[in-house]
Design a protein around this motif. Structure first.
Motif, PDB file in Angstrom:
ATOM      1  N   ASP A  19       0.823  -1.215   0.000  1.00  0.00           N
ATOM      2  CA  ASP A  19       0.000   0.000   0.000  1.00  0.00           C
ATOM      3  C   ASP A  19       0.858   1.266   0.000  1.00  0.00           C
ATOM      4  OD1 ASP A  19      -2.175  -1.616   0.117  1.00  0.00           O
ATOM      5  OD2 ASP A  19      -2.578  -1.272   2.239  1.00  0.00           O
ATOM      6  N   HIS A  20       2.117   1.141   0.326  1.00  0.00           N
ATOM      7  CA  HIS A  20       2.987   2.309   0.486  1.00  0.00           C
ATOM      8  C   HIS A  20       3.816   2.521  -0.772  1.00  0.00           C
ATOM      9  CE1 HIS A  20       2.780   1.604   5.128  1.00  0.00           C
ATOM     10  NE2 HIS A  20       1.639   1.984   4.604  1.00  0.00           N
ATOM     11  N   ARG A  21       4.063   3.797  -1.067  1.00  0.00           N
ATOM     12  CA  ARG A  21       4.738   4.175  -2.303  1.00  0.00           C
ATOM     13  C   ARG A  21       5.906   5.097  -1.978  1.00  0.00           C
ATOM     14  NH1 ARG A  21       0.670   3.858  -6.513  1.00  0.00           N
ATOM     15  NH2 ARG A  21       1.186   5.863  -7.453  1.00  0.00           N
ATOM     16  N   LEU A  22       7.086   4.714  -2.434  1.00  0.00           N
ATOM     17  CA  LEU A  22       8.258   5.576  -2.297  1.00  0.00           C
ATOM     18  C   LEU A  22       8.342   6.438  -3.547  1.00  0.00           C
ATOM     19  CD1 LEU A  22      10.908   6.408  -0.856  1.00  0.00           C
ATOM     20  CD2 LEU A  22      12.035   4.556  -2.117  1.00  0.00           C
ATOM     21  N   GLU A  23       8.174   7.752  -3.372  1.00  0.00           N
ATOM     22  CA  GLU A  23       8.154   8.674  -4.499  1.00  0.00           C
ATOM     23  C   GLU A  23       9.476   9.438  -4.523  1.00  0.00           C
ATOM     24  OE1 GLU A  23       4.297  10.238  -5.800  1.00  0.00           O
ATOM     25  OE2 GLU A  23       5.141  12.219  -5.426  1.00  0.00           O
ATOM     26  N   ILE A  24      10.192   9.317  -5.651  1.00  0.00           N
ATOM     27  CA  ILE A  24      11.518   9.909  -5.805  1.00  0.00           C
ATOM     28  C   ILE A  24      11.466  10.972  -6.892  1.00  0.00           C
ATOM     29  CG2 ILE A  24      13.940   9.414  -6.367  1.00  0.00           C
ATOM     30  CD1 ILE A  24      13.460   6.555  -5.407  1.00  0.00           C
ATOM     31  N   TYR A  25      12.185  12.068  -6.690  1.00  0.00           N
ATOM     32  CA  TYR A  25      12.136  13.216  -7.599  1.00  0.00           C
ATOM     33  C   TYR A  25      13.522  13.459  -8.202  1.00  0.00           C
ATOM     34  CZ  TYR A  25       8.031  13.745  -4.688  1.00  0.00           C
ATOM     35  OH  TYR A  25       6.872  13.497  -4.006  1.00  0.00           O
ATOM     36  N   THR A  26      13.561  13.564  -9.532  1.00  0.00           N
ATOM     37  CA  THR A  26      14.817  13.822 -10.231  1.00  0.00           C
ATOM     38  C   THR A  26      14.628  15.008 -11.173  1.00  0.00           C
ATOM     39  OG1 THR A  26      14.192  12.149 -11.879  1.00  0.00           O
ATOM     40  CG2 THR A  26      15.646  11.455 -10.095  1.00  0.00           C
ATOM     41  N   PRO A  27      15.663  15.823 -11.367  1.00  0.00           N
ATOM     42  CA  PRO A  27      15.531  17.012 -12.219  1.00  0.00           C
ATOM     43  C   PRO A  27      15.438  16.636 -13.692  1.00  0.00           C
ATOM     44  CG  PRO A  27      17.792  16.767 -11.471  1.00  0.00           C
ATOM     45  CD  PRO A  27      16.991  15.733 -10.737  1.00  0.00           C
ATOM     46  N   ASP A  28      14.702  17.445 -14.451  1.00  0.00           N
ATOM     47  CA  ASP A  28      14.491  17.189 -15.874  1.00  0.00           C
ATOM     48  C   ASP A  28      15.499  17.889 -16.777  1.00  0.00           C
ATOM     49  OD1 ASP A  28      12.318  15.557 -15.391  1.00  0.00           O
ATOM     50  OD2 ASP A  28      10.855  17.178 -15.568  1.00  0.00           O
ATOM     51  N   ASP A  29      16.232  18.846 -16.252  1.00  0.00           N
ATOM     52  CA  ASP A  29      17.157  19.612 -17.087  1.00  0.00           C
ATOM     53  C   ASP A  29      18.245  20.201 -16.190  1.00  0.00           C
ATOM     54  OD1 ASP A  29      16.122  22.228 -16.023  1.00  0.00           O
ATOM     55  OD2 ASP A  29      14.315  21.585 -17.093  1.00  0.00           O
ATOM     56  N   PRO A  30      19.334  20.704 -16.789  1.00  0.00           N
ATOM     57  CA  PRO A  30      20.439  21.237 -15.972  1.00  0.00           C
ATOM     58  C   PRO A  30      20.027  22.365 -15.029  1.00  0.00           C
ATOM     59  CG  PRO A  30      21.170  20.862 -18.226  1.00  0.00           C
ATOM     60  CD  PRO A  30      19.684  20.648 -18.226  1.00  0.00           C
ATOM     61  N   ALA A  31      19.146  23.247 -15.498  1.00  0.00           N
ATOM     62  CA  ALA A  31      18.727  24.356 -14.632  1.00  0.00           C
ATOM     63  C   ALA A  31      17.984  23.830 -13.402  1.00  0.00           C
ATOM     64  CB  ALA A  31      17.847  25.336 -15.412  1.00  0.00           C
ATOM     65  N   SER A  32      17.146  22.818 -13.608  1.00  0.00           N
ATOM     66  CA  SER A  32      16.423  22.229 -12.475  1.00  0.00           C
ATOM     67  C   SER A  32      17.376  21.490 -11.547  1.00  0.00           C
ATOM     68  CB  SER A  32      15.338  21.278 -12.992  1.00  0.00           C
ATOM     69  OG  SER A  32      14.385  21.973 -13.769  1.00  0.00           O
ATOM     70  N   ALA A  33      18.387  20.838 -12.119  1.00  0.00           N
ATOM     71  CA  ALA A  33      19.389  20.169 -11.288  1.00  0.00           C
ATOM     72  C   ALA A  33      20.124  21.192 -10.411  1.00  0.00           C
ATOM     73  CB  ALA A  33      20.372  19.408 -12.167  1.00  0.00           C
ATOM     74  N   ASP A  34      20.451  22.335 -10.991  1.00  0.00           N
ATOM     75  CA  ASP A  34      21.109  23.387 -10.212  1.00  0.00           C
ATOM     76  C   ASP A  34      20.194  23.888  -9.099  1.00  0.00           C
ATOM     77  OD1 ASP A  34      23.328  23.199 -11.842  1.00  0.00           O
ATOM     78  OD2 ASP A  34      22.797  24.927 -13.081  1.00  0.00           O
ATOM     79  N   ALA A  35      18.905  24.036  -9.409  1.00  0.00           N
ATOM     80  CA  ALA A  35      17.952  24.499  -8.392  1.00  0.00           C
ATOM     81  C   ALA A  35      17.878  23.525  -7.219  1.00  0.00           C
ATOM     82  CB  ALA A  35      16.582  24.692  -9.018  1.00  0.00           C
ATOM     83  N   LEU A  36      17.871  22.212  -7.519  1.00  0.00           N
ATOM     84  CA  LEU A  36      17.820  21.221  -6.440  1.00  0.00           C
ATOM     85  C   LEU A  36      19.106  21.247  -5.628  1.00  0.00           C
ATOM     86  CD1 LEU A  36      16.045  18.084  -7.970  1.00  0.00           C
ATOM     87  CD2 LEU A  36      15.074  20.033  -6.737  1.00  0.00           C
ATOM     88  N   GLN A  37      20.239  21.493  -6.280  1.00  0.00           N
ATOM     89  CA  GLN A  37      21.492  21.587  -5.537  1.00  0.00           C
ATOM     90  C   GLN A  37      21.471  22.767  -4.591  1.00  0.00           C
ATOM     91  OE1 GLN A  37      24.284  19.644  -5.310  1.00  0.00           O
ATOM     92  NE2 GLN A  37      23.069  18.112  -6.421  1.00  0.00           N
ATOM     93  N   VAL A  38      20.928  23.878  -5.041  1.00  0.00           N
ATOM     94  CA  VAL A  38      20.817  25.051  -4.169  1.00  0.00           C
ATOM     95  C   VAL A  38      19.878  24.741  -3.004  1.00  0.00           C
ATOM     96  CG1 VAL A  38      19.942  27.422  -4.039  1.00  0.00           C
ATOM     97  CG2 VAL A  38      21.314  26.693  -6.012  1.00  0.00           C
TER      98      VAL A  38
END
Length: 317
Positions: free
Chosen positions: A293-312
């Motif tokens: 019943d439980h779901r592990l939801e993982i989030y990954t960036p779609d582009d370099p700008a989004s990757a930078d935002a997650l790093q910040v």
């Protein structure tokens, strides 16, 4: 993962500013009503009608001979003919007057209605619901230790663990910062304070404002709630959640009435995050063998700008 306490970096809203976006709904004194029963959330007949309304005669190769039609989709007798059952039997089935339907009949209706695999499973789930059964309090939900260990091992990758009703059972620091930094990080540890993602989507303005594709993601939440309601028709807390959102959110009520059902395991969230600005992330759901019943939801960036935002974002705690 960094060990600095995130609490010092969170933007805190006034206490009580989001009382209904997390936890269970509030209670107040009101005139007693009969207790809800199985089928109050959705019945087999209501689902059949919603699917019948969306299938046009042309879609299934039926000729209408130019006659005026008073229904948006198939007539009951047309669907019965396509499924190979009598019109009278199908009418009783849709009106909730037939005692049961065999798996063969349900599969024939699913083919005639052009249902996908998830919709067909939902149809079978609804047919198995006990007529007039009482709702019951579900057992408490606790994330499995192996899921928590995996969550910890993900480090700076944002992730959350969701229960069957969309309650946040656990999250890592990055997942909390990405999805709901205005909510107490420790809230998932208390079953009565656990953030409810569906409530946040429809009742919390901050959550709504953060999602640029709010309508798309909101529909995905509703479609999964409907699937869950078919799987667990006696879950009183699930019925309470759907009833509360239907009463308090006209948008939820409108989307729920559309009858969509889906097992949403992957998708995109276009965010306007209050801390790092615009970002596009993909969510992927991983089901857990120890607690399906439980779901592990993982989030990954779609582009370099989004990757930078997650790093910040993760660099701020």
């Amino acid at each position: 993962m960094r060990s600095r306490d995130m609490q010092a970096t969170l933007r805190q809203d006034p206490v009580g500013s989001h009382p209904r976006a997390v936890g269970r709904s509030g209670r107040c004194t009101r005139t007693p009503r009969p207790p809800p029963t199985v089928g109050d959330v959705e019945s087999l007949g209501a689902f059949l009608k919603s699917r019948r309304d969306r299938v046009t005669p042309a879609l299934v190769g039926l000729r209408t001979h130019g006659s005026a039609r008073r229904v948006p989709g198939l007539r009951r007798e047309e669907l019965a003919q396509l499924a190979g059952v009598s019109a009278g039997y199908y009418t009783r089935l849709e009106q909730g007057q037939a005692e049961s339907a065999s798996a063969q009949v349900l599969d024939a209706l699913a083919r005639a209605l052009q249902l996908d695999g998830v919709e067909t499973a939902h149809l079978h789930n609804l047919a198995r619901q006990p007529s007039g059964g009482r709702l019951s309090e579900p057992p408490p939900e606790d994330p499995h230790p192996r899921v928590l260990a995996l969550l910890q091992a993900l480090g700076d990758t944002p992730a959350i663990v969701l229960g069957r009703r969309g309650d946040v059972l656990a999250w890592n620091r990055a997942g909390h910062a990405l999805r709901a930094e205005h909510v107490d990080f420790e809230a998932p540890a208390d079953p009565d304070r656990r953030p409810s993602v569906p409530r946040m989507f429809f009742l919390d303005p901050l959550t709504r404002d953060m999602h640029r594709n709010w309508s798309e993601v909101a529909r995905a939440h509703i479609a999964f709630l409907r699937l869950t309601a078919g799987r667990y028709p006696t879950d009183a807390r699930l019925a309470e959640l759907i009833g509360e959102l239907s009463m308090r959110s006209p948008e939820f009520a409108t989307m729920w009435a559309e009858g969509e059902v889906a097992d949403c395991t992957v998708g995109t969230m276009e965010l306007r995050h209050p801390t790092v600005g615009d970002a596009s992330v993909t969510y992927q759901v991983w089901l857990q063998p120890d607690s399906p019943d439980h779901r592990l939801e993982i989030y990954t960036p779609d582009d370099p700008a989004s990757a930078d935002a997650l790093q910040v974002l993760v660099g701020g705690w």
